[in-house]
Design an enzyme around this catalytic site. Structure first.
Site, short mmCIF file in Angstrom:
data_model
loop_
_atom_site.label_atom_id
_atom_site.label_comp_id
_atom_site.label_asym_id
_atom_site.label_seq_id
_atom_site.Cartn_x
_atom_site.Cartn_y
_atom_site.Cartn_z
CD GLU A 1 -2.82 1.45 0.40
OE1 GLU A 1 -2.40 1.54 -0.76
OE2 GLU A 1 -4.01 1.66 0.72
CG ASP A 2 -0.91 4.80 -1.50
OD1 ASP A 2 -1.53 4.29 -0.53
OD2 ASP A 2 -1.48 5.51 -2.34
NE ARG B 1 -3.47 7.92 -9.20
CZ ARG B 1 -3.98 7.57 -8.02
NH1 ARG B 1 -3.21 7.19 -7.03
NH2 ARG B 1 -5.28 7.57 -7.84
P1 IMP Z 1 -6.89 4.81 5.21
O1 IMP Z 1 -7.99 3.83 5.00
O2 IMP Z 1 -7.34 6.06 5.87
O3 IMP Z 1 -5.67 4.22 5.89
O4 IMP Z 1 -6.57 5.32 3.78
C1 IMP Z 1 -5.50 5.03 3.03
C2 IMP Z 1 -5.75 5.61 1.66
O5 IMP Z 1 -6.09 7.00 1.74
C3 IMP Z 1 -4.49 5.53 0.86
O6 IMP Z 1 -4.47 4.38 0.09
C4 IMP Z 1 -4.57 6.77 0.01
O7 IMP Z 1 -5.28 6.47 -1.17
C5 IMP Z 1 -5.39 7.76 0.78
N1 IMP Z 1 -4.53 8.75 1.44
C6 IMP Z 1 -4.35 8.91 2.77
N2 IMP Z 1 -3.50 9.91 3.03
C7 IMP Z 1 -3.12 10.42 1.82
C8 IMP Z 1 -2.23 11.47 1.43
O8 IMP Z 1 -1.59 12.17 2.23
N3 IMP Z 1 -2.11 11.67 0.09
C9 IMP Z 1 -2.78 10.94 -0.83
N4 IMP Z 1 -3.62 9.94 -0.50
C10 IMP Z 1 -3.79 9.67 0.82
MG MG Z 2 -4.69 4.35 -2.14
#
Ligand code: IMP
Ligand code: MG
Length: 183
Positions: free
Chosen positions: A106-107, A172
């Protein structure tokens, strides 16, 4: 868009991704692994990480989207965004995961809602092992108690783009990871 500020340079990212690859190579010595990337943000990280892992491997991808009224990115930057935590699968994996070593790639690990959901789905496929590799981690944002097994960088609560991460699908392709200023 205001000026983007570089947080992590391409050289810093490459060095850390190489270290992560060496760690995975030694942790899984002589075993085969499946990299499962979360679309679309993890595509660039996966392609770099996988080339630093000296093991027999295959690639797969999984797609998710969030329910609810996600505000525009500019609103999200101003006031944050409270997900209901409900995540929907838009693309399942293609290959069988039974008895395999999976590395979910995951990013960024933010609230943890996405990875908590994906971990549950992948565990239902009965893999031999399931590890999480996240390039970035914003621990201060966590709503679900989940940690990655391999983390590239812990970062503060800033919105970042580049190296796969987007702002309304843009940026991206930036080679560096940059902070989007909050106005
Ligand atoms: P989570 O479910 O809140 O952990 O969300 C993770 C997802 O939110 C990642 O896969 C990203 O797509 C998006 N995301 C969260 N923070 C960022 C950020 O700082 N920049 C871009 N995308 C983000
Ligand atoms: Mg994502």
């Amino acid at each position: 868009m205001n000026q983007l500020k570089t947080l992590l340079t391409r050289q810093e990212i490459a060095k850390r991704v190489a270290e992560m690859g060496q760690q995975i190579t030694s942790d899984f010595k002589d075993q085969a692994i499946i990299f499962v990337g979360v679309l679309k943000g993890a595509a660039i990280f996966l392609s770099d990480l996988a080339r630093e892992v000296k093991l027999d491997s295959t690639f797969d991808f999984i797609g998710v989207s969030s329910y609810g009224n996600r505000p525009s990115p500019s609103q999200e930057l101003k006031s944050g965004w409270d997900s209901t935590g409900e995540v929907k699968l838009t693309k399942d994996v293609d290959q069988s995961m039974i008895g395999k070593n999976i590395i979910l790639v995951e990013d960024i690990l933010d609230t943890g809602l996405t990875l908590t959901y994906l971990r549950k789905i992948l565990l239902a496929h009965q893999p031999k092992s399931l590890k999480i590799a996240a390039l970035l981690d914003k621990p201060s944002r966590r709503k679900q108690p989940i940690e990655a097994d391999y983390v590239g960088f812990k970062i503060p609560d800033e919105f970042v783009v580049g190296y796969g991460l987007d702002y309304a699908e843009r940026y991206r392709n930036l080679p560096d990871i940059c902070v989007v200023p909050r106005e």
